[in-house]
Design a protein around this motif. Structure first.
Motif, PDB file in Angstrom:
ATOM      1  N   GLY A 314       0.787  -1.227   0.000  1.00  0.00           N
ATOM      2  CA  GLY A 314       0.000   0.000   0.000  1.00  0.00           C
ATOM      3  C   GLY A 314       0.816   1.272   0.000  1.00  0.00           C
ATOM      4  O   GLY A 314       0.254   2.372  -0.045  1.00  0.00           O
ATOM      5  N   HIS A 315       2.133   1.170   0.036  1.00  0.00           N
ATOM      6  CA  HIS A 315       2.988   2.354   0.095  1.00  0.00           C
ATOM      7  C   HIS A 315       3.489   2.710  -1.304  1.00  0.00           C
ATOM      8  O   HIS A 315       3.835   1.828  -2.098  1.00  0.00           O
ATOM      9  N   ASP A 316       3.516   3.997  -1.590  1.00  0.00           N
ATOM     10  CA  ASP A 316       3.918   4.446  -2.926  1.00  0.00           C
ATOM     11  C   ASP A 316       5.366   4.078  -3.218  1.00  0.00           C
ATOM     12  O   ASP A 316       6.279   4.397  -2.439  1.00  0.00           O
ATOM     13  N   ARG A 317       5.565   3.421  -4.356  1.00  0.00           N
ATOM     14  CA  ARG A 317       6.903   3.029  -4.797  1.00  0.00           C
ATOM     15  C   ARG A 317       7.048   3.374  -6.275  1.00  0.00           C
ATOM     16  O   ARG A 317       6.119   3.173  -7.056  1.00  0.00           O
ATOM     17  N   PHE A 318       8.219   3.878  -6.626  1.00  0.00           N
ATOM     18  CA  PHE A 318       8.483   4.280  -8.005  1.00  0.00           C
ATOM     19  C   PHE A 318       9.785   3.646  -8.493  1.00  0.00           C
ATOM     20  O   PHE A 318      10.757   3.517  -7.734  1.00  0.00           O
ATOM     21  N   SER A 319       9.793   3.268  -9.763  1.00  0.00           N
ATOM     22  CA  SER A 319      10.982   2.644 -10.342  1.00  0.00           C
ATOM     23  C   SER A 319      12.105   3.674 -10.485  1.00  0.00           C
ATOM     24  O   SER A 319      11.844   4.881 -10.607  1.00  0.00           O
ATOM     25  N   GLY A 335      22.963  18.280  -6.330  1.00  0.00           N
ATOM     26  CA  GLY A 335      24.369  17.923  -6.471  1.00  0.00           C
ATOM     27  C   GLY A 335      24.625  16.459  -6.157  1.00  0.00           C
ATOM     28  O   GLY A 335      25.699  16.088  -5.672  1.00  0.00           O
ATOM     29  N   MET A 336      23.639  15.626  -6.434  1.00  0.00           N
ATOM     30  CA  MET A 336      23.745  14.199  -6.133  1.00  0.00           C
ATOM     31  C   MET A 336      23.720  13.373  -7.400  1.00  0.00           C
ATOM     32  O   MET A 336      23.192  13.812  -8.429  1.00  0.00           O
ATOM     33  N   SER A 337      24.243  12.171  -7.283  1.00  0.00           N
ATOM     34  CA  SER A 337      24.064  11.192  -8.350  1.00  0.00           C
ATOM     35  C   SER A 337      22.693  10.552  -8.179  1.00  0.00           C
ATOM     36  O   SER A 337      22.078  10.647  -7.109  1.00  0.00           O
ATOM     37  N   LEU A 338      22.222   9.881  -9.226  1.00  0.00           N
ATOM     38  CA  LEU A 338      20.941   9.184  -9.133  1.00  0.00           C
ATOM     39  C   LEU A 338      20.994   8.133  -8.026  1.00  0.00           C
ATOM     40  O   LEU A 338      20.037   7.982  -7.257  1.00  0.00           O
ATOM     41  N   LYS A 339      22.115   7.434  -7.907  1.00  0.00           N
ATOM     42  CA  LYS A 339      22.245   6.396  -6.892  1.00  0.00           C
ATOM     43  C   LYS A 339      22.141   6.979  -5.489  1.00  0.00           C
ATOM     44  O   LYS A 339      21.472   6.414  -4.609  1.00  0.00           O
ATOM     45  N   GLU A 340      22.774   8.118  -5.264  1.00  0.00           N
ATOM     46  CA  GLU A 340      22.699   8.771  -3.952  1.00  0.00           C
ATOM     47  C   GLU A 340      21.261   9.178  -3.624  1.00  0.00           C
ATOM     48  O   GLU A 340      20.800   9.050  -2.488  1.00  0.00           O
ATOM     49  N   PHE A 341      20.564   9.695  -4.634  1.00  0.00           N
ATOM     50  CA  PHE A 341      19.178  10.111  -4.441  1.00  0.00           C
ATOM     51  C   PHE A 341      18.298   8.907  -4.112  1.00  0.00           C
ATOM     52  O   PHE A 341      17.504   8.946  -3.170  1.00  0.00           O
ATOM     53  N   LEU A 342      18.456   7.832  -4.895  1.00  0.00           N
ATOM     54  CA  LEU A 342      17.623   6.641  -4.694  1.00  0.00           C
ATOM     55  C   LEU A 342      17.836   6.028  -3.318  1.00  0.00           C
ATOM     56  O   LEU A 342      16.922   5.410  -2.755  1.00  0.00           O
ATOM     57  N   ALA A 343      19.024   6.214  -2.746  1.00  0.00           N
ATOM     58  CA  ALA A 343      19.323   5.641  -1.432  1.00  0.00           C
ATOM     59  C   ALA A 343      18.367   6.147  -0.358  1.00  0.00           C
ATOM     60  O   ALA A 343      18.071   5.430   0.609  1.00  0.00           O
ATOM     61  N   TYR A 344      17.853   7.360  -0.526  1.00  0.00           N
ATOM     62  CA  TYR A 344      16.927   7.911   0.473  1.00  0.00           C
ATOM     63  C   TYR A 344      15.593   7.165   0.503  1.00  0.00           C
ATOM     64  O   TYR A 344      14.896   7.199   1.515  1.00  0.00           O
ATOM     65  N   GLY A 345      15.249   6.493  -0.579  1.00  0.00           N
ATOM     66  CA  GLY A 345      13.972   5.783  -0.631  1.00  0.00           C
ATOM     67  C   GLY A 345      14.115   4.280  -0.634  1.00  0.00           C
ATOM     68  O   GLY A 345      13.152   3.561  -0.930  1.00  0.00           O
ATOM     69  N   ARG A 346      15.307   3.788  -0.279  1.00  0.00           N
ATOM     70  CA  ARG A 346      15.548   2.341  -0.273  1.00  0.00           C
ATOM     71  C   ARG A 346      15.920   1.847   1.119  1.00  0.00           C
ATOM     72  O   ARG A 346      16.694   2.508   1.830  1.00  0.00           O
ATOM     73  N   ILE A 347      15.411   0.683   1.469  1.00  0.00           N
ATOM     74  CA  ILE A 347      15.839   0.040   2.710  1.00  0.00           C
ATOM     75  C   ILE A 347      17.277  -0.426   2.562  1.00  0.00           C
ATOM     76  O   ILE A 347      18.094  -0.284   3.476  1.00  0.00           O
ATOM     77  N   PRO A 349      20.226   0.491   0.298  1.00  0.00           N
ATOM     78  CA  PRO A 349      20.649   1.484  -0.703  1.00  0.00           C
ATOM     79  C   PRO A 349      21.431   0.916  -1.881  1.00  0.00           C
ATOM     80  O   PRO A 349      21.357   1.464  -2.991  1.00  0.00           O
ATOM     81  N   ASP A 350      22.150  -0.180  -1.665  1.00  0.00           N
ATOM     82  CA  ASP A 350      22.976  -0.723  -2.751  1.00  0.00           C
ATOM     83  C   ASP A 350      22.229  -1.718  -3.644  1.00  0.00           C
ATOM     84  O   ASP A 350      22.796  -2.215  -4.621  1.00  0.00           O
ATOM     85  N   ASN A 351      20.986  -1.993  -3.303  1.00  0.00           N
ATOM     86  CA  ASN A 351      20.196  -2.922  -4.106  1.00  0.00           C
ATOM     87  C   ASN A 351      19.581  -2.164  -5.282  1.00  0.00           C
ATOM     88  O   ASN A 351      18.579  -1.466  -5.136  1.00  0.00           O
ATOM     89  N   GLU A 352      20.151  -2.307  -6.454  1.00  0.00           N
ATOM     90  CA  GLU A 352      19.707  -1.549  -7.624  1.00  0.00           C
ATOM     91  C   GLU A 352      18.345  -1.998  -8.134  1.00  0.00           C
ATOM     92  O   GLU A 352      17.730  -1.307  -8.959  1.00  0.00           O
ATOM     93  N   GLN A 353      17.856  -3.142  -7.656  1.00  0.00           N
ATOM     94  CA  GLN A 353      16.543  -3.620  -8.079  1.00  0.00           C
ATOM     95  C   GLN A 353      15.414  -3.072  -7.196  1.00  0.00           C
ATOM     96  O   GLN A 353      14.244  -3.169  -7.554  1.00  0.00           O
ATOM     97  N   GLU A 354      15.787  -2.494  -6.061  1.00  0.00           N
ATOM     98  CA  GLU A 354      14.767  -2.006  -5.126  1.00  0.00           C
ATOM     99  C   GLU A 354      14.171  -0.704  -5.631  1.00  0.00           C
ATOM    100  O   GLU A 354      14.885   0.196  -6.073  1.00  0.00           O
ATOM    101  N   THR A 355      12.854  -0.600  -5.542  1.00  0.00           N
ATOM    102  CA  THR A 355      12.173   0.623  -5.957  1.00  0.00           C
ATOM    103  C   THR A 355      12.347   1.712  -4.897  1.00  0.00           C
ATOM    104  O   THR A 355      12.789   1.453  -3.776  1.00  0.00           O
ATOM    105  N   PHE A 356      11.984   2.925  -5.273  1.00  0.00           N
ATOM    106  CA  PHE A 356      12.074   4.083  -4.380  1.00  0.00           C
ATOM    107  C   PHE A 356      10.747   4.192  -3.637  1.00  0.00           C
ATOM    108  O   PHE A 356       9.692   4.375  -4.240  1.00  0.00           O
ATOM    109  N   CYS A 357      10.792   4.075  -2.302  1.00  0.00           N
ATOM    110  CA  CYS A 357       9.577   4.068  -1.484  1.00  0.00           C
ATOM    111  C   CYS A 357       9.441   5.392  -0.743  1.00  0.00           C
ATOM    112  O   CYS A 357      10.343   5.814  -0.017  1.00  0.00           O
ATOM    113  N   MET A 358       8.279   6.033  -0.901  1.00  0.00           N
ATOM    114  CA  MET A 358       8.053   7.335  -0.278  1.00  0.00           C
ATOM    115  C   MET A 358       8.012   7.237   1.246  1.00  0.00           C
ATOM    116  O   MET A 358       8.430   8.168   1.952  1.00  0.00           O
TER     117      MET A 358
END
Length: 708
Positions: A314-319, A335-347, A349-358
């Motif tokens: 039920g929680h919003d997740r985006f690819s 001033g961040m890379s995409l990977k650094e940004f995605l880390a904020y929405g991942r349990i 952070p290094d799992n590239e398959q994990e979606t970004f969870c709000m």
């Protein structure tokens, strides 16, 4: 001494009142607008602005020349002025630290009144009640949401019971909203980047007592056509529309507050929809020269987060691809890379398959987080324990504040006057005082006869409302000349209500789990039972629509006709009638999926009783004497087994306890034990399960915490 107003000043003050939704929870104010044109009031879904604007100044002046009517208007206007002045004094007295820096409450929807259809369900109703109680206790408060020009949807039911959605655009000129203007009298706008475009956002201001709410709007001529529709519909469109809406809400909302000069003391994120605001606040700190770690700490100190949803899906997740597409320019500005940004929405952070969870983003960048009931807190801590790897489930930093309701919004005029007579003109000012409600236990204070008389009056009012609604539904679909509207529902029967969002976990058809057993219950001539359903399924929830269709089809079966009713196009108005007129409120979600649920709290002061699963708020409120429970304080893993067990418990309790208690009458026709439960319900529930208590709890536990 208050000077006497001229007629022109009274008219001006009436318009000021119409644009403040204080009238939406003041019966005397509503009477004023209704009396101007009862038909318009009804046709506009009780819209004070549209009703008032439809009356000419010539007519208004003539009507106000009647001393009796003028006196009523002046009394309401004086009460409104007193309310505003008193609440501003309360702000100075109790919340001086918030006056220049109010609480900013970000939410995807606000359910304030039926004439402003920018809500879909419980989250919006909670948000609206939160804003009203913030005003009532004097807490400086600003809300931020979106201006859904097409609302959620208007619901029509086809001949075969299938839900049909219709979208009708609102006309802002006839709503209790005003466009926010700059110093030059032009619409104040902020800009942000979405995908590869820069878009503009304006906002509409809604006044609710002393609270203000800003509704963000992208429907502007300078925006490309597809961006104008971002704020068109509540939870409308696909994942791309959803992330665009959440960018506007979070990033656009933070920028808009800056543009109008508001520096909040705390940002309250109601669910994860607005979580991008944390990164906008972070961008501001980075631009001031702070390091990433410093910026994170500053943002964390400013934000608190409320989570409702008890299931991961039920929680919003985006690819990652969608995040990069929608927020590419914003990520660069950090001033961040995409990977650094995605880390904020991942349990992880290094799992590239994990979606970004709000929700993960909100949990990482908030100083406090809470669920909305005790059990919801337990479930939330278990769900998000992987995010806090070093902690046990018990130590996961998610607390709970149990939701309440804004009682005046949900009380019927009949019961409002009843409590006014019994408890005094300003009884609602003391709603949190348990001693006030202990009076109800005294049969000399309120007699059984009085309670039972009110119940009959409310049930009659509901039944006539339902008959009119059904008549209009039949007119639309082709009126059957054989239908006797007066045969629909009985004023003497035990009346059950079930109205809420038609999500499958809420199990609307559970009472028909054993259809033959249900037939016996609903066709008992000596102890009649009837039930009224209402609610909407999300446009993309076909399983929810199938549940709804089944209810409609059952209502057409000969054994249930006139005893099982489905009312289409559920809104706050229908809800208000149901929660006041029904004797028993049925709530049977699949435990523990009801985060809190508040619909059952709304029946209490209307002298109704609850029959509910021990989930959410009812698990905390139920004491064995103030209503009935379905099942035990435990959950079953297999949903099929749980459904079977809960249905059996529902039937047994209904057959062996509820129906006999309702129909066991004394020599005066009073069900003494039923009335005793009503007394116990009011005395043990009212003082705590309200949003005045809830908002105060937020202030003390979270809004003020760790503040310098």
């Amino acid at each position: 001494m208050q000077k006497t107003l001229t007629i022109d000043e009274v008219i001006k003050a009436l318009y000021e009142l119409a644009y403040n939704l204080w009238w939406a929870y003041n019966p005397e104010a509503q009477e004023i607008f209704e009396s101007l044109s009862p038909m318009l009031w009804k046709l506009t879904n009780h819209n004070a602005v549209q009703t008032l604007k439809s009356i000419s100044n010539f007519e208004l002046k003539a009507r106000l020349s009647n001393p009796d009517f003028l006196s009523k208007v002046e009394n309401v206007l004086a009460e409104f002025r007193q309310y505003i002045n008193t609440r501003r004094e309360l702000s100075k007295k109790n919340f001086p630290d918030f006056i220049d820096h109010p609480v900013a409450y970000f939410t995807a929807e606000f359910g304030l009144h039926e004439c402003l259809p920018i809500y879909s369900g419980g989250l919006g109703i909670l948000s609206g009640d939160h804003a009203k109680s913030a005003s009532d206790i004097g807490l400086p408060f600003v809300g931020v949401s979106l201006f859904y020009r097409h609302g959620y949807f208007d619901q029509k039911i086809s001949d075969n019971g299938w839900q049909i959605e219709e979208y009708n655009p609102a006309q802002p000129n006839f709503l209790p909203v005003k466009l926010v203007l700059d110093e030059n009298g032009q619409p104040l706008k902020v800009k942000l980047n979405i995908a590869h475009s820069e878009i503009s956002i304006q906002a509409w201001e809604v006044n609710v007592g002393i609270s203000k709410i800003y509704l963000l709007d992208t429907n502007l001529p300078e925006n490309d056509f597809h961006y104008r529709d971002i704020t068109s519909k509540v939870y409308g469109g696909d994942a791309t529309t959803r992330i665009f809406q959440e960018i506007v809400l979070g990033i656009g909302g933070a920028r808009f507050l800056r543009a109008i000069g508001i520096e909040p003391s705390v940002y309250h994120l109601n669910e994860g929809h607005s979580a991008f605001l944390t990164l906008e606040l972070m961008r501001e700190e980075l631009n001031r020269g702070k390091t990433k770690e410093e910026a994170e700490k500053i943002v964390r100190e400013k934000c608190i987060f409320t989570t409702h949803t008890p299931v991961p899906a039920g929680h919003d997740r985006f690819s990652p691809d969608l995040i990069e597409y929608a927020l590419g320019n914003f990520i660069q500005s950090l001033g961040m890379s995409l990977k650094e940004f995605l880390a904020y929405g991942r349990i992880h952070p290094d799992n590239e398959q994990e979606t970004f969870c709000m929700t993960v983003l909100a949990l990482k960048l908030s100083r406090n987080a809470n669920a909305v009931s005790e059990l919801n807190g337990i479930i939330s801590r278990k769900m998000w324990q992987p995010l806090f790897k070093s902690r046990s489930e018990r130590d996961v930093p998610i607390g709970h504040i149990t939701n309440g309701i804004h009682s005046l919004t949900w009380i019927n005029k009949i019961t409002f006057e009843f409590w006014k007579k019994k408890l005094g003109d300003k009884w609602y000012e003391e709603i949190e005082n348990p001693k006030l409600w202990e009076n109800v236990l005294d049969e000399n204070f309120i007699t059984d006869e009085e309670i039972w008389s009110i119940r009959y009056e409310l049930r009659r009012s509901l039944i006539e409302f339902v008959r009119e609604k059904i008549f209009n539904q039949l007119l639309r679909t082709g009126l059957d000349s054989k239908v006797n509207i007066n045969s629909i529902l009985s004023p003497d029967a035990l009346t059950i209500g079930f109205s809420r969002r038609f999500a499958t976990y809420k199990r609307a058809p559970l009472i028909f789990y054993d259809i033959e057993r249900a037939k016996k219950i609903f066709n008992d001539r000596t102890r009649p039972v009837q039930i009224i359903f209402s609610g909407k399924a999300h446009p993309k929830d076909d399983a929810g629509k199938e549940f709804l269709q089944r209810i409609v089809q059952i209502s057409k079966m000969p054994e249930f006709y006139g005893k099982v009713i489905f009312l289409e196009n559920y809104d706050m108005n229908i809800a208000r009638h149901l929660i006041s007129g029904c004797d028993l409120w049925l709530n049977n979600p699949r435990r523990p999926l009801e985060a809190s649920g508040t619909s059952g709290q709304k029946i209490i002061l209307n002298l109704g009783l609850n029959f509910s699963i021990l989930d959410g708020w009812w698990r905390e409120a139920y004491n064995g004497k103030n209503g009935w429970a379905i099942g035990k304080d435990e959950s079953v893993e297999d949903p099929n087994i749980q459904d079977k067990l809960d249905a059996e418990f529902l039937y047994q309790t209904l057959e062996n306890e509820i129906i006999p208690t309702f129909y066991n009458r004394n020599e005066n026709g009073i069900p003494k034990e039923w009335v005793k439960r009503i007394r116990n319900s009011i005395a043990t529930i009212t003082y705590f399960f309200n949003t005045n208590r809830m908002v105060r709890e937020y202030v003390e536990k979270y809004y003020r915490r760790n503040r310098n």
